[in-house]
Design an enzyme around this catalytic site. Structure first.
Site, PDB file in Angstrom:
ATOM      1  N   ILE A 118       0.905  -1.152   0.000  1.00 20.57           N
ATOM      2  CA  ILE A 118       0.000   0.000   0.000  1.00 20.57           C
ATOM      3  C   ILE A 118       0.946   1.203   0.000  1.00 20.57           C
ATOM      4  CG2 ILE A 118      -1.798   1.295   1.199  1.00 20.57           C
ATOM      5  CD1 ILE A 118      -2.759  -1.347   2.419  1.00 20.57           C
ATOM      6  N   PRO A 119       1.102   1.870  -1.140  1.00 16.37           N
ATOM      7  CA  PRO A 119       2.235   2.773  -1.373  1.00 16.37           C
ATOM      8  C   PRO A 119       2.125   4.157  -0.734  1.00 16.37           C
ATOM      9  CG  PRO A 119       0.842   2.729  -3.297  1.00 16.37           C
ATOM     10  CD  PRO A 119       0.267   1.719  -2.334  1.00 16.37           C
ATOM     11  N   CYS A 120       2.224   4.218   0.572  1.00 18.07           N
ATOM     12  CA  CYS A 120       2.193   5.508   1.265  1.00 18.07           C
ATOM     13  C   CYS A 120       3.387   6.373   0.892  1.00 18.07           C
ATOM     14  CB  CYS A 120       2.090   5.314   2.775  1.00 18.07           C
ATOM     15  SG  CYS A 120       3.302   4.199   3.480  1.00 18.07           S
ATOM     16  N   HIS A 121       4.453   5.767   0.376  1.00 12.62           N
ATOM     17  CA  HIS A 121       5.621   6.544  -0.050  1.00 12.62           C
ATOM     18  C   HIS A 121       5.297   7.438  -1.244  1.00 12.62           C
ATOM     19  CE1 HIS A 121       5.775   2.762  -2.347  1.00 12.62           C
ATOM     20  NE2 HIS A 121       6.351   3.482  -3.312  1.00 12.62           N
ATOM     21  N   ARG A 122       4.200   7.182  -1.938  1.00 19.85           N
ATOM     22  CA  ARG A 122       3.811   7.981  -3.102  1.00 19.85           C
ATOM     23  C   ARG A 122       2.999   9.213  -2.726  1.00 19.85           C
ATOM     24  NH1 ARG A 122       1.772   2.731  -6.471  1.00 19.85           N
ATOM     25  NH2 ARG A 122       3.810   1.716  -6.613  1.00 19.85           N
TER      26      ARG A 122
END
Length: 155
Positions: A118-122
């Site tokens: 779940i790409p919270c880095h984006r």
């Protein structure tokens, strides 16, 4: 949903990752050690997909997910899943779509129990990178964005 949890450790360019799942879905990914590994078909598939992601062979994960959190946090996780590989958005843009404010979105991103997948880095701040709750903090966020080719957004 099963209460039994299983974990496996897999390697990444950032060190070992521990993936935890119940019988139905992944529930967490973190940088802690995994002392009692129990490989299941789901965890093996998650490990294989992470390896493909890190080798740039996979841009979209296809895994059942059960991130921790209330209804709002689940909606933020869903919004993060919709951000394409190599692209970014802002806390404010997600907040606008969810008819809320940036700070609760940032808090929900920080509580993401399945980072990378779940790409919270984006998700970035309006005037900067924002934070990153995974091990390595903002430096890890930058590394993940660079891995995906999203680093031009950092300039």
């Amino acid at each position: 949903m099963s209460s039994q949890l299983y974990s496996i450790q897999c390697e990444s360019p950032f060190g070992p990752l521990t993936i935890t799942a119940n019988e139905d879905a992944l529930v967490s990914l973190d940088w802690s050690g995994c002392e009692d590994a129990t490989e299941t078909p789901l965890l093996r598939e998650a490990s294989d997909q992470l390896a493909a992601y890190f080798s740039k062979q996979l841009t979209v994960f296809d895994l059942p997910l059960a991130p921790k959190g209330d209804t709002f946090q689940q909606s933020v996780c869903q919004a993060m899943l919709e951000i394409p590989y190599g692209e970014t958005t802002t806390y404010g843009a997600i907040a606008d779509n969810l008819h809320t404010f940036g700070q609760p979105v940032g808090n929900a991103c920080g509580a993401n129990s399945i980072p990378i997948i779940i790409p919270c880095h984006r998700v970035l701040g309006a005037k900067g990178l924002g934070g990153y709750s995974g091990e390595g903090g903002v430096e890890r966020k930058i590394q993940l964005l660079k891995h995906e080719g999203g680093f031009p957004y950092l300039l």
